[in-house]
Motif scaffolding. Structure first.
Motif, short mmCIF file in Angstrom:
data_model
loop_
_atom_site.label_atom_id
_atom_site.label_comp_id
_atom_site.label_asym_id
_atom_site.label_seq_id
_atom_site.Cartn_x
_atom_site.Cartn_y
_atom_site.Cartn_z
N THR A 25 0.83 -1.21 0.00
CA THR A 25 0.00 0.00 0.00
C THR A 25 0.86 1.25 0.00
OG1 THR A 25 -1.75 -1.15 1.22
CG2 THR A 25 -1.81 1.26 1.22
N THR A 26 1.92 1.24 0.82
CA THR A 26 2.84 2.38 0.88
C THR A 26 3.53 2.59 -0.45
OG1 THR A 26 3.22 1.95 3.24
CG2 THR A 26 4.81 3.35 2.10
N ALA A 27 3.95 1.50 -1.08
CA ALA A 27 4.62 1.59 -2.37
C ALA A 27 3.69 2.17 -3.44
CB ALA A 27 5.11 0.21 -2.80
N LEU A 28 2.45 1.72 -3.45
CA LEU A 28 1.48 2.25 -4.42
C LEU A 28 1.22 3.73 -4.19
CD1 LEU A 28 -1.13 -0.67 -4.53
CD2 LEU A 28 0.50 -0.01 -6.31
N PHE A 29 1.14 4.12 -2.93
CA PHE A 29 0.96 5.54 -2.60
C PHE A 29 2.16 6.35 -3.07
CE2 PHE A 29 1.88 9.06 0.32
CZ PHE A 29 0.72 9.81 0.16
N LEU B 206 11.70 -2.21 -5.90
CA LEU B 206 12.67 -3.29 -5.70
C LEU B 206 12.61 -3.95 -4.32
CD1 LEU B 206 15.85 -2.03 -7.61
CD2 LEU B 206 14.28 -3.88 -8.23
N PRO B 207 12.44 -3.16 -3.22
CA PRO B 207 12.37 -3.83 -1.91
C PRO B 207 11.19 -4.81 -1.79
CG PRO B 207 12.84 -1.50 -1.63
CD PRO B 207 12.50 -1.71 -3.08
N LEU B 208 10.17 -4.62 -2.61
CA LEU B 208 9.05 -5.56 -2.60
C LEU B 208 9.45 -6.89 -3.23
CD1 LEU B 208 6.15 -3.18 -3.72
CD2 LEU B 208 6.76 -3.87 -1.38
N LEU B 209 10.40 -6.81 -4.17
CA LEU B 209 10.85 -8.01 -4.87
C LEU B 209 12.06 -8.64 -4.21
CD1 LEU B 209 10.61 -6.56 -8.50
CD2 LEU B 209 8.87 -7.83 -7.22
N ILE B 210 12.92 -7.76 -3.62
CA ILE B 210 14.14 -8.24 -2.97
C ILE B 210 14.16 -7.70 -1.54
CG2 ILE B 210 16.66 -8.34 -3.05
CD1 ILE B 210 16.47 -7.61 -6.01
N PRO B 211 13.83 -8.52 -0.55
CA PRO B 211 13.81 -8.05 0.85
C PRO B 211 15.16 -7.49 1.27
CG PRO B 211 12.77 -10.21 0.64
CD PRO B 211 13.44 -9.92 -0.68
N THR B 212 15.13 -6.37 2.01
CA THR B 212 16.35 -5.73 2.51
C THR B 212 16.57 -6.08 3.96
OG1 THR B 212 15.95 -3.88 1.01
CG2 THR B 212 17.51 -3.52 2.81
N PRO B 213 17.78 -6.54 4.34
CA PRO B 213 18.05 -6.87 5.73
C PRO B 213 17.98 -5.63 6.63
CG PRO B 213 20.07 -6.84 4.46
CD PRO B 213 18.95 -6.74 3.47
N ILE B 214 17.48 -5.82 7.84
CA ILE B 214 17.34 -4.72 8.79
C ILE B 214 18.47 -4.73 9.80
CG2 ILE B 214 15.90 -3.83 10.66
CD1 ILE B 214 13.47 -4.76 9.17
N ASN B 215 19.03 -3.57 10.04
CA ASN B 215 20.12 -3.44 11.01
C ASN B 215 19.53 -3.37 12.41
OD1 ASN B 215 22.25 -2.59 12.65
ND2 ASN B 215 23.19 -1.42 11.00
N PRO B 216 19.77 -4.36 13.27
CA PRO B 216 19.18 -4.39 14.60
C PRO B 216 19.71 -3.31 15.53
CG PRO B 216 20.82 -6.11 14.40
CD PRO B 216 20.66 -5.52 13.03
N GLY B 217 20.79 -2.62 15.13
CA GLY B 217 21.38 -1.60 15.99
C GLY B 217 20.63 -0.29 15.99
N ILE B 218 19.62 -0.18 15.13
CA ILE B 218 18.88 1.07 15.02
C ILE B 218 17.40 0.81 15.21
CG2 ILE B 218 18.27 2.95 13.45
CD1 ILE B 218 20.97 2.63 12.14
N ASN B 219 16.74 1.72 15.88
CA ASN B 219 15.31 1.59 16.10
C ASN B 219 14.58 2.01 14.84
OD1 ASN B 219 12.72 1.43 17.01
ND2 ASN B 219 12.94 2.93 18.66
N TYR B 220 14.53 1.13 13.86
CA TYR B 220 13.93 1.46 12.59
C TYR B 220 12.43 1.75 12.71
CZ TYR B 220 18.08 0.17 9.96
OH TYR B 220 19.35 0.13 9.43
N ALA B 221 11.80 1.20 13.72
CA ALA B 221 10.37 1.38 13.88
C ALA B 221 9.99 2.85 14.01
CB ALA B 221 9.87 0.61 15.10
N THR B 222 10.90 3.65 14.57
CA THR B 222 10.60 5.07 14.75
C THR B 222 11.43 5.98 13.87
OG1 THR B 222 12.20 5.19 16.56
CG2 THR B 222 9.93 4.71 17.15
N VAL B 223 12.66 5.56 13.54
CA VAL B 223 13.56 6.43 12.80
C VAL B 223 13.39 6.33 11.29
CG1 VAL B 223 15.97 6.97 12.33
CG2 VAL B 223 15.25 6.44 14.66
N THR B 224 13.55 5.12 10.75
CA THR B 224 13.57 4.94 9.30
C THR B 224 12.28 5.37 8.61
OG1 THR B 224 15.16 3.14 9.53
CG2 THR B 224 13.97 3.29 7.45
N PRO B 225 11.09 4.99 9.09
CA PRO B 225 9.87 5.41 8.40
C PRO B 225 9.76 6.92 8.28
CG PRO B 225 9.38 3.67 9.95
CD PRO B 225 10.79 4.09 10.22
#
Length: 262
Positions: free
Chosen positions: A5-9, A141-160
């Motif tokens: 949904t995010t990608a389509l948006f 591309l990330p929908l086709l090729i999953p990207t590994p997540i770095n556990p050292g960063i709180n992606y839940a709040t920062v990356t989005p």
């Protein structure tokens, strides 16, 4: 499902931004010829092809110097490259940005040379269209090729947050910087100061791309404290938007003045 949904948006937003920008240019500046946009697209693709090759040279040389290890264990190539980037993040960022800036601005310089001044707005628009197209690819591309997540960063709040802001300003920066740079280069050429304009545009482009490359890789390699990601990203977003707007306004005014004196 949320990712799709995010990608389509995002794709819808980028396509809409391209159409709206074209409409605004046609309404408030001057109308174009399709060939002008195609010239910009063609020169941008050539520039990117050269850029990718030259940017890859240092890493190819690095891999060749470790060819024995690579032949034994292919994954060691990635390790060697990541180790080099980790140890030389600033030098690598400047190199990547400088190559991008030089490649694109030199070909932009050639694209607008000996052409009608008003064509430069749409030649720049063609450059920006390719930029937006690659952004759309980066969303898909990330929908086709999953990207590994770095556990050292709180992606839940920062990356989005960073991703959404970056996505929001990407077409703004592209449709200001590329047409602006094209008009400014033409204005400098008109007064026989093309080389000076080219150097200025390469420096501006290098700053933007170097900062982007540095931030992306510093975050991915955990070279930056999570608490600094938002402040540094804010400084970057603000500076590139202001710089792009300044270049567009200056280029538009300079080109109009040059045409007026002609």
């Amino acid at each position: 499902m949320m990712q799709i949904t995010t990608a389509l948006f995002a794709i819808t937003y980028l396509v809409a931004a391209s159409i709206i920008t074209y409409t605004l240019f046609s309404r408030f500046a001057w109308r174009d010829r399709v060939s002008w946009v195609l010239i910009g697209v063609g020169f941008m693709l050539i520039a990117l092809a050269l850029q990718v090759v030259v940017q890859a040279v240092p890493f190819l040389v690095l891999i060749l110097t470790h060819i024995r290890n690579v032949l034994i264990n292919a994954s060691s190539a990635a390790g060697a490259v990541l180790g080099f980037v980790r140890s030389n993040i600033y030098l690598a960022s400047i190199y990547m940005g400088l190559v991008a800036g030089a490649s694109q601005e030199i070909f932009r310089y050639l694209a607008v040379r000996d052409r009608e001044p008003r064509s430069t707005l749409y030649i720049g628009y063609g450059f920006a269209l390719v930029d937006v197209a690659f952004t759309i690819m980066s969303v898909v591309l990330p929908l086709l090729i999953p990207t590994p997540i770095n556990p050292g960063i709180n992606y839940a709040t920062v990356t989005p947050i960073i991703s959404l802001v970056g996505l929001a300003i990407q077409p703004v920066v592209s449709f200001l910087f590329h047409p602006g740079s094209s008009m400014l280069l033409k204005a400098y050429q008109t007064v026989n100061r093309g080389l000076r304009g080219l150097i200025l545009m390469i420096l501006a482009h290098t700053y933007m791309d170097s900062f982007t490359w540095c931030m992306d890789n510093a975050i991915a390699l955990t070279l930056i404290s999570p608490s600094l990601i938002i402040p540094l990203s804010t400084a970057y977003f603000t500076s590139v938007v202001l710089l792009s707007a300044l270049i567009f306004i200056t280029g538009f005014k300079a080109l109009n003045n040059a045409e007026y004196h002609d």
